[in-house]
Scaffold this active site. Structure first.
Site, PDB file in Angstrom:
ATOM      1  N   LYS B  40      58.639   1.927 -11.337  1.00  0.00           N
ATOM      2  CA  LYS B  40      58.756   1.976 -12.798  1.00  0.00           C
ATOM      3  C   LYS B  40      58.786   0.566 -13.387  1.00  0.00           C
ATOM      4  O   LYS B  40      58.046   0.247 -14.328  1.00  0.00           O
ATOM      5  CB  LYS B  40      60.024   2.742 -13.183  1.00  0.00           C
ATOM      6  N   ARG B 109      68.051   2.810 -16.149  1.00  0.00           N
ATOM      7  CA  ARG B 109      67.345   3.814 -15.338  1.00  0.00           C
ATOM      8  C   ARG B 109      67.040   3.271 -13.945  1.00  0.00           C
ATOM      9  O   ARG B 109      66.694   2.107 -13.781  1.00  0.00           O
ATOM     10  CB  ARG B 109      65.991   4.154 -15.969  1.00  0.00           C
ATOM     11  N   GLY B 118      64.228  12.783 -10.296  1.00  0.00           N
ATOM     12  CA  GLY B 118      65.481  13.509 -10.485  1.00  0.00           C
ATOM     13  C   GLY B 118      66.528  13.217  -9.441  1.00  0.00           C
ATOM     14  O   GLY B 118      67.619  13.785  -9.460  1.00  0.00           O
ATOM     15  N   MET B 120      67.890  10.191  -8.613  1.00  0.00           N
ATOM     16  CA  MET B 120      68.896   9.164  -8.906  1.00  0.00           C
ATOM     17  C   MET B 120      69.275   9.194 -10.378  1.00  0.00           C
ATOM     18  O   MET B 120      68.805  10.030 -11.136  1.00  0.00           O
ATOM     19  CB  MET B 120      68.365   7.809  -8.470  1.00  0.00           C
ATOM     20  N   ARG B 353      52.229   5.453 -14.489  1.00  0.00           N
ATOM     21  CA  ARG B 353      51.986   5.283 -13.061  1.00  0.00           C
ATOM     22  C   ARG B 353      50.698   6.014 -12.706  1.00  0.00           C
ATOM     23  O   ARG B 353      50.220   6.841 -13.488  1.00  0.00           O
ATOM     24  CB  ARG B 353      53.152   5.837 -12.241  1.00  0.00           C
ATOM     25  N   HIS B 469      57.615  23.512  21.560  1.00  0.00           N
ATOM     26  CA  HIS B 469      56.385  23.859  22.285  1.00  0.00           C
ATOM     27  C   HIS B 469      55.417  24.618  21.385  1.00  0.00           C
ATOM     28  O   HIS B 469      54.239  24.283  21.289  1.00  0.00           O
ATOM     29  CB  HIS B 469      56.743  24.694  23.518  1.00  0.00           C
ATOM     30  N   ARG B 595      42.184  18.343  29.434  1.00  0.00           N
ATOM     31  CA  ARG B 595      43.291  18.655  30.338  1.00  0.00           C
ATOM     32  C   ARG B 595      42.835  19.717  31.322  1.00  0.00           C
ATOM     33  O   ARG B 595      42.241  20.706  30.910  1.00  0.00           O
ATOM     34  CB  ARG B 595      44.489  19.193  29.545  1.00  0.00           C
ATOM     35  N   ARG B 650      41.023  14.589  32.644  1.00  0.00           N
ATOM     36  CA  ARG B 650      42.279  14.165  33.268  1.00  0.00           C
ATOM     37  C   ARG B 650      42.573  15.029  34.480  1.00  0.00           C
ATOM     38  O   ARG B 650      42.571  16.262  34.372  1.00  0.00           O
ATOM     39  CB  ARG B 650      43.433  14.288  32.285  1.00  0.00           C
ATOM     40  N   GLU B 782      50.994   5.958  30.237  1.00  0.00           N
ATOM     41  CA  GLU B 782      51.961   6.883  29.641  1.00  0.00           C
ATOM     42  C   GLU B 782      53.359   6.676  30.183  1.00  0.00           C
ATOM     43  O   GLU B 782      54.261   7.471  29.942  1.00  0.00           O
ATOM     44  CB  GLU B 782      51.508   8.342  29.822  1.00  0.00           C
ATOM     45  N   SER B 801      43.735   5.125  28.542  1.00  0.00           N
ATOM     46  CA  SER B 801      43.989   6.039  27.443  1.00  0.00           C
ATOM     47  C   SER B 801      45.502   6.197  27.323  1.00  0.00           C
ATOM     48  O   SER B 801      46.164   6.535  28.302  1.00  0.00           O
ATOM     49  CB  SER B 801      43.316   7.384  27.718  1.00  0.00           C
ATOM     50  N   GLY B 803      48.751   7.910  26.686  1.00  0.00           N
ATOM     51  CA  GLY B 803      49.349   9.233  26.519  1.00  0.00           C
ATOM     52  C   GLY B 803      50.650   9.013  25.785  1.00  0.00           C
ATOM     53  O   GLY B 803      51.703   8.865  26.391  1.00  0.00           O
ATOM     54  N   THR B 804      50.570   8.967  24.470  1.00  0.00           N
ATOM     55  CA  THR B 804      51.747   8.555  23.703  1.00  0.00           C
ATOM     56  C   THR B 804      52.841   9.613  23.675  1.00  0.00           C
ATOM     57  O   THR B 804      53.983   9.288  23.373  1.00  0.00           O
ATOM     58  CB  THR B 804      51.349   8.155  22.271  1.00  0.00           C
ATOM     59  N   ASN B 805      52.517  10.863  24.006  1.00  0.00           N
ATOM     60  CA  ASN B 805      53.587  11.860  24.085  1.00  0.00           C
ATOM     61  C   ASN B 805      54.538  11.511  25.222  1.00  0.00           C
ATOM     62  O   ASN B 805      55.749  11.370  25.018  1.00  0.00           O
ATOM     63  CB  ASN B 805      53.028  13.257  24.360  1.00  0.00           C
ATOM     64  N   ASP B 806      53.992  11.368  26.417  1.00  0.00           N
ATOM     65  CA  ASP B 806      54.843  11.046  27.559  1.00  0.00           C
ATOM     66  C   ASP B 806      55.437   9.654  27.413  1.00  0.00           C
ATOM     67  O   ASP B 806      56.578   9.418  27.790  1.00  0.00           O
ATOM     68  CB  ASP B 806      54.043  11.133  28.862  1.00  0.00           C
ATOM     69  N   CYS B 869      45.198   9.396  23.391  1.00  0.00           N
ATOM     70  CA  CYS B 869      44.913  10.827  23.448  1.00  0.00           C
ATOM     71  C   CYS B 869      46.168  11.666  23.274  1.00  0.00           C
ATOM     72  O   CYS B 869      46.162  12.847  23.538  1.00  0.00           O
ATOM     73  CB  CYS B 869      44.216  11.180  24.755  1.00  0.00           C
ATOM     74  N   TYR B 889      39.377   3.876  20.201  1.00  0.00           N
ATOM     75  CA  TYR B 889      39.207   5.216  19.651  1.00  0.00           C
ATOM     76  C   TYR B 889      40.534   5.956  19.617  1.00  0.00           C
ATOM     77  O   TYR B 889      41.492   5.566  20.297  1.00  0.00           O
ATOM     78  CB  TYR B 889      38.171   6.025  20.441  1.00  0.00           C
TER      79      TYR B 889
END
Lengths: 920, 920
Positions: B40, B109, B118, B120, B353, B469, B595, B650, B782, B801, B803-806, B869, B889
């Site tokens: 603002k 304000r 709304g 604050m 804005r 899951h 997989r 894999r 990973e 590659s 494996g960002t989950n693991d 991946c 990628y």
């Protein structure tokens, strides 16, 4: 051996872009080129340069070997280089390799950086063929000697270079001896040996389809390659794994002009030590065998003479040998061992090296050399190792006593323990209360066995490896332990253990286990206590034996030096007042890790279960209130024992499930009750609760600070107990120095919340008691995320302590419980690692994270105290690494404290050259 | 919103060591200072500098707020700075704050960097007191207005600044209106309001023990602090968590001279849009309310007029407003929304804005602005987000259709799904085979439910969070999913679900679930398919609606631009030929992750079980031979579908136990049989086998490459199947491009072994088939250890590659399965993180490891192809991070491919300024 880096770092001397040099004449090298020339080659060079009588020769480097192993062929130019050196040798000798009328013969021997006795190949008498054997007959005037030499060459070459089964040669030899009605070689005359040579050559022809190579230079190159190749035999690999020697070092090859100890009268061969390797006493120690070659000494076919007898047989050579021994000891400033040969009255040095010795001798020799002013005490300290000290600290079975070994497992935690076999923890505790000494025998152990393990003399399991629960906990407690004694069938129900061989023992039968060898004995084997351990503990005892006295005094002087030299403090991991006291006696400068989870097991586990499973805040509060006074007493005891020293108390860490009934057992109970038509409602209720909290991967579940955030009152109960305990002691005039450590922090935000709450609790206790106790609040760094965000965490943590056990688990993504048995054997077989990363820190992986975290933490908060409290804190290799990255202290089990003190001192003096990295 | 970094990075303008500046006059700021001045304040400054009629005022910075929040008090010098700016304002106005005869009044304000409507606090009419209200009566000539203004001040101040419950004031107001027989404020006259002021002041006195503050400057400072304070109310925190706004930003405070839209005739207030926020069409859109203040518009107590009506009421102001709207849109080059007030015929701008819009409008407006030559297509692409695109891709319930919502869970994976309820996977598969459409209803899902999930229209669970899951798999498959609908009691045995409210449905009953809202409906709600998804899939359909046509064309043009701009390739994670084809249609440039474990579930699981539990090599070999042709067909299908594009396959990854019978169930079976006196020998045998392989922490056990090293034939079976499939396709003239990826590598040595074996297998297949297929061998990164030793691994890996989950699981040391329900709620409540690190990459922890590994890998092997991946490959925030560290990628589920294409393009254009970091 922990004192040398068993891996190649430099690998080779810098050569810029010029042609690599793969062959060094003995006169070109020196003893510091072991990486390149191997131990034997470097020391032969050193002796050559000292002007000692070394036969001429040259060394082919480990670089050449590594190239050969990697590419399956010799590096280009190697053959030419060997030829150049051979020609120089021939020119100096005035005869050529295998020259028909007067053959120059050479030996081709392996020589790696670290000694691997008997593991790799040797070929002697290279240069002999059908023609030159005749020249040797003439030159030696001894046809039997000449034909025996040729026989040995064909046999060794056939086996080693051509890969023919040894038995194919042995058979003919045996038959020949049998025909003469004897089992000794000596019955064979020149004619017999000549016939054997023919037979052996036929074996070669039959087995390889080619005749035995008659070209001396071809023999030489083939022998060199065979030595290279022998680096990778199964037995060599196995040996390296056991000895923690890296697989990528390769061996050097030494080509040396043959000298013959078997050339009739006035010839012989022997080994000598510049002082007694068992006691360290100065003098002439060794063996001599007339009319023999080195291999005859090793094979033990004839009895050797004492070296002193040489003085009678050949006083000139003896005097020369004694003179050389003095030269070597003054030069190497240490006990040397020597191999020599006398050929017709001429003494030749074939090898020397700093000699192996027993652990006790190592201490004695080091200090003797100080007293002889050969080295200073600082150097003496580097000559002994923590592993040797540890060996001296354990009681041992009397070597003369009779015994019956029924099984052999892994030596998981040293010592000699005797007691009545018990098969469960409860019985162990009960019997010990009655005054018995027991050995706890289990298939494997788990945290529930802790009570029994604490009270036992030793622990014996039939399953698990060196980092199984039993092994780790036993080492932590300094309790003797043998694990994985797979020959034993342990039946805990019937309370009996038996072997396929018919041995068996039942509950109450006495067994003895040797944690240094892994042996299991039926019945009692007498034990001698360790005077060294008692002395280190400050419990001096009457010693009459002079050797023993010298040993104790040597250990004491070296430990004093180590304490003077070391930069890092040494603390202990201790959870009870008794352990704390013991640690303090062993020289611990504080408690680096006081685990509180053990305090919650046993009878209190029920209360903790009520805290966790509470249905209402009131239920939880009432359980917590029961715990408070108990926990306060725990801390009073420990703080009192460590009065004036820091005690780092870790808040509750273990996975939820360790405090809950076992999911599977409970499920069975419920199913059985239901099947019986009489449902167990209580068990069903419990199962619902447990199932709600059941975790697939408890190691990665609600543990540590997570539990502390989900059940905040639990942590605050502990903080309050710490503060109240400290306040009470302070009131009594003591100097308690507790610190609180938050486990399993992944992000600084977790720490902030616990810290704010804890500070509030501390303020409250200060108000209530009127006593203000300063309690620093810090954190474990035991998750990769904590390590890589350590800079942020340091903003809020007053100290760091690396939990390298958990950090190893998460960095590698494997849990100790699961991987040890499942695939560590495959991994060590495949050479993926030679030592478990749980035993010795993985420098490149876990070590790098530790190093990043320590550096970035200290950048943000200068003066941040950073230590290690994982198992690695007591491991010599790891200690050297921690020294190199400037940690402030290591903390280990009380019994390892002296080892850590010594190794910290050594690490300070040796510098970063002493760090090895096993795993890529 | 994914397009802006919702966290402070710079935090403040650089000031060197001079006195910090905490207050900016509107004329001093500009629209780019949102971090410091809030949205603002920055826009008020921008309008002031454009010469638009903004009331005078100044902004107190977010720095000041952060200081206040951290230290509990204003930074030193702040009060003085405010005073200086206030004095300037007073001098310009020619009257003082609260001046008795002619009071200057101000509004106070909040204004944070990101809009938090709304959430604050605001205080209006600051400066009024018992004296100055009289001055206002005289100056305004409107006693009612003056007293109403004072009444509003006391009420707002009491509630906001003094923390008095609003109800305490409301009660009096209601009574006064009641006394007049009405519910409208308008019935109250000046006298009534004056009485109310007295009552309100009494409330203040009673509640706080102090009188309402009469000093205008004190009112101002108190109001400023109250706004600071309001940053941390529970509702504000909750809102930020939902909107992924960082907690440490703080708010700015805008102090502005009051203008009044309620000052009788010729006054009013309104909101305006420079174009239609629903369709994007140019024009004048908005609402106007005469004789009112802004809060009256918001509270909706009176009906507003259309903005067009203002042209009749006050043509001068209207023309001026239209002019200003043009100025703003040309200046901001985007749709703006505006708040304005007219005070006695004078137009004032109170706020502007860049306006919010629907997803469809966002695409249309962006392209309209291109056609109007206001912006170029490159900029247009940055004006839309992947999240908006995703919303347009899902089918939606017809908004006009009637429906009955019976429960609400979490919107886990968007879409509108209708089908017959089924309660287990097998039934789902069976019914779908019969041609039914089903919704799979489970308490929670596990890998065994996969078959049912694949065939269902949607998945509904009563437990689990957004990364359970069910949620993760459903998002991966682009399947509609609602999780954690806790009002539902799911009884899988009885095949019924019910709510406490009495709603219930049984197997076969039709239910509808809305994955965008989390709603669950009984019966069928009609669904409209997504024309956007069809168009992106290349399936153009007849569209008659002009708006729809414009939308499709806009999406198409923007996607073309994104593909042109983006540096990173986008691949898909696909395990079946069908998924591969779908991914290709959506624009995937290859398969980044195929997989293979899914291929081993279902009926083949039995064969895999035999491979793993084999007692002899022969048993194992025979099982493997059964698998080979099946596996080869799998790969033929996928490689054919992706002909000419890379397919990264894999090797088998999941924990052992996923292929084995459940340990607990089996234990129960054995126990029941034993108890029944009829032991089940087969089950007992199986239990022994399973128990031997039972893992405490399967996630950290024998998985991935470990399994491949322990059971080497299993991996080589897969490699052979890949090679044979590729050879067959090549023979048929196709262009198969498989690559083999080794999972869970921790040290390069593991990769070396698998690589050597695989190359041998590839050579063999080449010999057998006569066809040489190039198959690159790379690895997943990973595990933290793989990340920190990536340089070494790159020596042997042909690609990486992530494996960002693991990697997230091990870096944080928590397993998704276990932590989601157990402590993520506690963690988000405590603000430890606002978004799960499984959803959006944890930049400082996991991201740092990814960044280290990518850099060091590429250093060792220039040109190393490095991609992602994990789930994060389809997450907009994460994509921006991956762009910033130069990955090659991202690979994501087929359905997310268009989103990833768009966000990759945006990331390239926006640069690193677009990365946010949620967690410290």
């Amino acid at each position: 051996m922990f004192d040398e880096a068993r891996s190649t770092r430099t690998g080779t001397v810098a050569r810029g872009s010029v042609m690599p040099k793969f062959v060094f004449d003995f006169a070109e090298g020196n003893k510091d080129l072991k990486d390149l020339l191997g131990g034997k080659g470097a020391n032969l060079a050193e002796m050559t340069n000292l002007g000692l009588p070394v036969p001429p020769g040259f060394t082919i480097t480990t670089d050449a070997c590594r190239h050969y192993l990697k590419n399956g062929e010799n590096p280009s130019g190697l053959t030419e280089e060997i030829e150049q050196h051979l020609v120089s040798m021939e020119e100096a000798a005035g005869r050529k390799l295998g020259q028909p009328d007067d053959p120059l013969l050479v030996s081709v021997r392996s020589g790696a950086k670290f000694s691997m006795p008997g593991m790799m190949e040797t070929v002697l008498n290279v240069g002999l063929n059908d023609e030159s054997v005749q020249g040797l007959v003439i030159q030696s005037g001894d046809p039997r000697f000449a034909w025996d030499s040729y026989r040995r060459l064909v046999q060794m070459f056939g086996k080693t270079v051509l890969g023919i089964e040894g038995e194919k040669f042995e058979r003919h030899l045996e038959e020949a001896k049998h025909a003469k009605g004897s089992t000794s070689d000596l019955v064979l005359d020149a004619g017999d040996l000549q016939k054997l040579v023919e037979m052996f050559k036929q074996v070669v022809q039959d087995e390889t389809g080619k005749p035995f190579p008659q070209t001396p230079r071809e023999q030489l190159i083939m022998a060199v390659e065979a030595v290279f190749h022998s680096w990778n035999t199964d037995r060599a690999r196995l040996y390296r794994r056991q000895e923690k020697i890296a697989d990528d070092l390769g061996t050097a090859v030494n080509v040396m002009q043959m000298v013959f100890g078997n050339l009739g009268e006035g010839s012989g061969t022997g080994v000598a030590f510049t002082r007694d390797p068992a006691t360290g006493r100065s003098g002439v120690y060794g063996d001599y065998l007339p009319k023999a070659q080195g291999e005859d000494v090793v094979s033990g076919i004839r009895n050797t003479l004492s070296l002193a007898d040489l003085d009678d047989l050949d006083p000139t050579s003896y005097a020369e040998l004694v003179r050389i021994m003095h030269v070597l000891e003054s030069h190497y400033k240490d006990l040397c061992d020597i191999e020599f040969t006398i050929e017709r009255g001429k003494l030749w040095m074939l090898q020397t090296r700093v000699g192996k010795r027993t652990a006790a001798a190592a201490f004695r020799i080091a200090v003797q050399l100080v007293d002889e002013k050969v080295i200073d005490l600082r150097t003496a300290m580097t000559r002994v190792t923590g592993a040797q000290l540890a060996m001296l600290m354990f009681p041992q079975f009397d070597p003369k006593a009779p015994r019956k070994c029924i099984a052999k497992g892994m030596a998981a935690s040293p010592g000699a323990a005797v007691g009545k076999a018990v098969f469960d923890s409860a019985t162990a505790e009960e019997w010990v209360r009655k005054g018995e000494e027991v050995i706890l025998v289990r298939r494997e152990t788990n945290p529930d066995d802790l009570g029994g393990m604490v009270v036992s003399q030793g622990i014996l399991t039939s399953r698990g490896g060196k980092t199984s629960h039993a092994a780790v906990v036993a080492r932590g407690m300094g309790r003797t332990c043998v694990v994985g004694a797979e020959a034993l069938q342990v039946d805990a129900k019937l309370r009996v253990a038996s072997t396929a061989g018919g041995a068996r023992f039942s509950e109450g039968d006495v067994v003895s286990i040797d944690g240094g060898t892994g042996e299991v004995f039926l019945g009692e084997v007498p034990v001698s206590p360790s005077a060294v351990a008692n002395a280190l503990r400050g419990q001096e005892q009457e010693v009459t034996d002079e050797d023993e006295k010298e040993l104790l005094s040597s250990v004491k002087r070296i430990m004093e030096q180590a304490d003077k030299e070391r930069r890092m403090d040494v603390r202990a991991n201790a959870d009870t007042p008794e352990d704390a006291e013991r640690a303090r006696m062993f020289g611990a400068q504080g408690i680096g890790l006081c685990r509180t989870e053990h305090m919650f097991l046993g009878p209190r586990r029920q209360i903790v279960e009520r805290v966790i499973l509470a249905d209402s805040p009131e239920q939880r509060q009432s359980a917590l209130e029961e715990l408070l006074p108990l926990q306060r007493e725990d801390f009073v005891g420990i703080l009192e024992a460590m009065d004036g020293l820091t005690v780092v108390i870790r808040l509750l860490d273990p996975p939820l499930h360790e405090f809950l009934p076992d999911f599977t057992s409970l499920s069975i109970k419920v199913a059985l009750a239901q099947a019986g038509g009489n449902p167990n409602l209580e068990a069903e209720y419990l199962l619902r609760q447990v199932s709600r909290m059941h975790e697939q991967n408890p190691m990665l579940g609600t543990r540590g600070v997570r539990l502390g955030l989900v059940v905040p009152d639990l942590f605050q109960l502990q903080v309050r107990a710490v503060a109240e305990a400290a306040a009470r002691l302070k009131k009594a005039g003591k100097d308690p120095r507790p610190e609180v450590m938050v486990p399993l922090v992944a992000t600084v935000e977790e720490l902030v919340i616990v810290r704010l709450k804890s500070e509030e609790t501390l303020r409250k206790v200060a108000e209530e008691t009127g006593i203000d106790v300063k309690v620093a609040i810090g954190t474990m760094i035991e998750l990769p995320r904590a390590a890589v965000t350590a800079g942020r965490i340091a903003e809020e943590a007053e100290f760091f302590s690396f939990g390298t056990n958990d950090l190893t688990q998460t960095t590698w993504g494997f849990s100790r419980d699961d991987v040890e048995a499942a695939f560590f054997p495959t991994y060590t077989d495949a050479g993926i690692f030679s030592v478990s990363p749980f035993e010795s820190i993985d420098v490149n992986g876990v070590g790098r994270l530790v190093s990043i975290a320590a550096k970035e933490g200290k950048e943000v908060r200068p003066g941040l105290e950073v230590g290690v409290c994982g198992e690695h804190g007591g491991d010599p290799d790891s200690i050297h690494f921690f020294e190199s990255i400037d940690l402030d202290y290591v903390s280990c089990s009380p019994f390892r404290v002296p080892v850590a003190r010594l190794e910290s001192g050594r690490a300070t003096v040796l510098g970063s050259g002493s760090i090895s990295s096993d795993t890529r």
